[in-house]
Motif scaffolding. Structure first.
Motif, PDB file in Angstrom:
ATOM      1  N   PRO A  18       0.822  -1.165   0.017  1.00 18.83           N
ATOM      2  CA  PRO A  18      -0.072   0.180   0.122  1.00 18.83           C
ATOM      3  C   PRO A  18       0.861   1.231  -0.065  1.00 18.83           C
ATOM      4  N   CYS A  19       1.884   1.351   0.783  1.00 13.98           N
ATOM      5  CA  CYS A  19       2.866   2.484   0.668  1.00 13.98           C
ATOM      6  C   CYS A  19       3.925   2.302  -0.286  1.00 13.98           C
ATOM      7  N   PRO A  20       4.029   3.120  -1.232  1.00 11.68           N
ATOM      8  CA  PRO A  20       5.066   3.140  -2.192  1.00 11.68           C
ATOM      9  C   PRO A  20       6.486   3.380  -1.648  1.00 11.68           C
ATOM     10  N   ILE A  21       6.649   4.527  -0.827  1.00  3.99           N
ATOM     11  CA  ILE A  21       7.916   4.358  -0.272  1.00  3.99           C
ATOM     12  C   ILE A  21       8.527   3.320   0.482  1.00  3.99           C
ATOM     13  N   ASP A  23       7.428   0.403   0.210  1.00  6.23           N
ATOM     14  CA  ASP A  23       7.583  -0.969  -0.933  1.00  6.23           C
ATOM     15  C   ASP A  23       8.951  -0.766  -1.568  1.00  6.23           C
ATOM     16  N   VAL A  24       9.084   0.538  -1.925  1.00  6.42           N
ATOM     17  CA  VAL A  24      10.618   0.478  -2.800  1.00  6.42           C
ATOM     18  C   VAL A  24      11.768   0.451  -1.894  1.00  6.42           C
ATOM     19  N   LEU A  25      11.583   0.818  -0.664  1.00  2.95           N
ATOM     20  CA  LEU A  25      12.710   0.892   0.480  1.00  2.95           C
ATOM     21  C   LEU A  25      12.980  -0.542   0.679  1.00  2.95           C
ATOM     22  N   ASP A  26      11.786  -1.124   1.127  1.00  2.00           N
ATOM     23  CA  ASP A  26      11.950  -2.678   1.253  1.00  2.00           C
ATOM     24  C   ASP A  26      12.778  -3.376   0.344  1.00  2.00           C
ATOM     25  N   ARG A  27      12.898  -3.135  -0.879  1.00  2.00           N
ATOM     26  CA  ARG A  27      13.405  -3.727  -1.822  1.00  2.00           C
ATOM     27  C   ARG A  27      14.900  -3.220  -2.125  1.00  2.00           C
ATOM     28  N   ILE A  28      14.893  -1.923  -1.903  1.00  2.00           N
ATOM     29  CA  ILE A  28      16.386  -1.392  -2.172  1.00  2.00           C
ATOM     30  C   ILE A  28      17.117  -1.367  -0.868  1.00  2.00           C
ATOM     31  N   GLY A  29      16.387  -1.502   0.180  1.00  2.00           N
ATOM     32  CA  GLY A  29      17.120  -1.480   1.580  1.00  2.00           C
ATOM     33  C   GLY A  29      17.920  -2.489   2.054  1.00  2.00           C
ATOM     34  N   ASP A  30      17.936  -3.482   1.127  1.00  2.00           N
ATOM     35  CA  ASP A  30      18.516  -4.909   1.748  1.00  2.00           C
ATOM     36  C   ASP A  30      19.907  -4.464   1.156  1.00  2.00           C
ATOM     37  N   GLN A  31      20.647  -5.621   1.734  1.00  2.00           N
ATOM     38  CA  GLN A  31      22.327  -5.390   1.621  1.00  2.00           C
ATOM     39  C   GLN A  31      22.813  -5.303   0.403  1.00  2.00           C
TER      40      GLN A  31
ATOM     41  N   GLN B 103      13.530  13.356  -0.245  1.00  3.54           N
ATOM     42  CA  GLN B 103      12.189  13.807  -0.897  1.00  3.54           C
ATOM     43  C   GLN B 103      12.354  13.343  -2.265  1.00  3.54           C
ATOM     44  N   ALA B 104      13.390  13.458  -3.066  1.00  3.29           N
ATOM     45  CA  ALA B 104      13.532  12.947  -4.501  1.00  3.29           C
ATOM     46  C   ALA B 104      13.298  11.674  -4.525  1.00  3.29           C
ATOM     47  N   LEU B 105      13.792  10.826  -3.720  1.00  2.00           N
ATOM     48  CA  LEU B 105      13.542   9.575  -3.755  1.00  2.00           C
ATOM     49  C   LEU B 105      11.981   8.966  -3.685  1.00  2.00           C
ATOM     50  N   ILE B 106      11.576   9.754  -2.467  1.00  2.00           N
ATOM     51  CA  ILE B 106      10.222   9.346  -2.155  1.00  2.00           C
ATOM     52  C   ILE B 106       9.206   9.843  -3.550  1.00  2.00           C
ATOM     53  N   ALA B 107       9.688  10.880  -3.971  1.00  2.00           N
ATOM     54  CA  ALA B 107       8.838  11.470  -4.988  1.00  2.00           C
ATOM     55  C   ALA B 107       8.936  10.203  -6.457  1.00  2.00           C
ATOM     56  N   TRP B 108      10.073  10.005  -6.385  1.00  2.00           N
ATOM     57  CA  TRP B 108      10.261   8.791  -7.429  1.00  2.00           C
ATOM     58  C   TRP B 108       9.488   7.489  -7.273  1.00  2.00           C
ATOM     59  N   ALA B 109       9.675   7.290  -5.850  1.00  2.00           N
ATOM     60  CA  ALA B 109       8.786   6.019  -5.417  1.00  2.00           C
ATOM     61  C   ALA B 109       7.103   6.120  -5.842  1.00  2.00           C
ATOM     62  N   ASP B 110       6.881   7.230  -5.549  1.00  2.00           N
ATOM     63  CA  ASP B 110       5.464   7.564  -5.943  1.00  2.00           C
ATOM     64  C   ASP B 110       5.109   7.408  -7.452  1.00  2.00           C
ATOM     65  N   SER B 111       6.097   7.996  -8.097  1.00  2.00           N
ATOM     66  CA  SER B 111       5.489   8.287  -9.609  1.00  2.00           C
ATOM     67  C   SER B 111       5.771   6.731 -10.199  1.00  2.00           C
ATOM     68  N   ASN B 112       6.597   5.963  -9.627  1.00  2.00           N
ATOM     69  CA  ASN B 112       6.977   4.919 -10.347  1.00  2.00           C
ATOM     70  C   ASN B 112       6.548   3.460  -9.792  1.00  2.00           C
ATOM     71  N   HIS B 113       5.785   3.371  -8.463  1.00  2.00           N
ATOM     72  CA  HIS B 113       5.386   2.446  -7.876  1.00  2.00           C
ATOM     73  C   HIS B 113       4.339   1.677  -8.754  1.00  2.00           C
TER      74      HIS B 113
END
Lengths: 131, 131
Positions: A18-21, A23-31, B103-113
């Motif tokens: 549900p939360c884009p940020i 979601d993205v960070l979960d994927r990118i935040g890994d090792q 913020q830039a990254l958050i914006a990207w995540a929003d746009s591309n999720h």
DNA sequence: CCGGATCCGGTGGGATACTG
DNA sequence: CAGTATCCCACCGGATCCGG
């Protein structure tokens, strides 16, 4: 809050977070994800080239992470029907576009890492002083 | 590669991570750090205000994460010598400066999720089709 | 050469109960 | 109100062995 992990007790969590940020960070935040992406940014590489390039990643995690990155559309995988097998990995347009805002963050990390370390040491010093 | 996790078998890994990006991402990439930072960005909040605001975080993790963020210098903690106790959390200058590239990254995540989700579904469909 | 399968330890994070 | 302590599990990630 956009969290809402409410009902979904599924082990998957694969799509439609549900939360884009998050979601993205979960994927990118890994090792490894980000390291792979940046390694792949300037050049298309084969599996073992990537493995050698990164150095301290296990083949397992490389394989696993590549697969996820491919599923999420960050990288593209091209298989050559040869013997021995040959597989090339490269960034997709999405992957490249992701690295743009990411560069800003990387630059920030570079600039401010020293300050963060210093802050840690100060707190560490306080604690040791009290103890 | 700047990884070099070589000798340090310590359980700590507290300070002086050799790779700045890794270091920062390890701290920020967890479940709660970023969410706390963004929640704290517009306003100074007390512990339980923060807890209510975020909603689905346990007090433990809130406490633990706040402590780390404070150690790393992202937030500042002000204790009022009152009864009942009153503790306020706010972003430090470092914390605010961090949120700028973020913020830039958050914006990207929003746009591309949406595109990422779609990519996942396509792969999922392929697999299901084969299976 | 490119992975998958399996085992196994460390840690992130939730639940609950307790303290100052 | 603002946390800590304990238990417990899920998952990440390494090591190793196996298959195409």
């Amino acid at each position: 809050m956009t969290t809402t992990n409410s009902v979904e007790t599924q082990t998957e969590t694969e799509f439609d977070h549900p939360c884009p940020i998050r979601d993205v960070l979960d994927r990118i935040g890994d090792q490894w994800s980000l390291l792979i992406l940046t390694t792949l940014a300037p050049a298309t590489l084969r599996f073992n080239e990537l493995h050698r390039e990164i150095g301290d990643i296990s083949r397992q995690m490389l394989s696993r992470t590549l697969k996820r990155l491919e599923q999420d559309g960050f990288i593209e995988r091209k298989i050559y029907a040869e013997v021995p097998p040959k597989v090339e990995y490269k960034l997709s347009p999405l992957g490249h576009s992701f690295l743009e805002p990411m560069q800003a963050l990387i630059a920030w990390a570079d600039s401010n890492h020293a300050q963060i370390c210093q802050s840690r040491r100060q707190h560490r010093a306080k604690k040791d002083g009290q103890a």
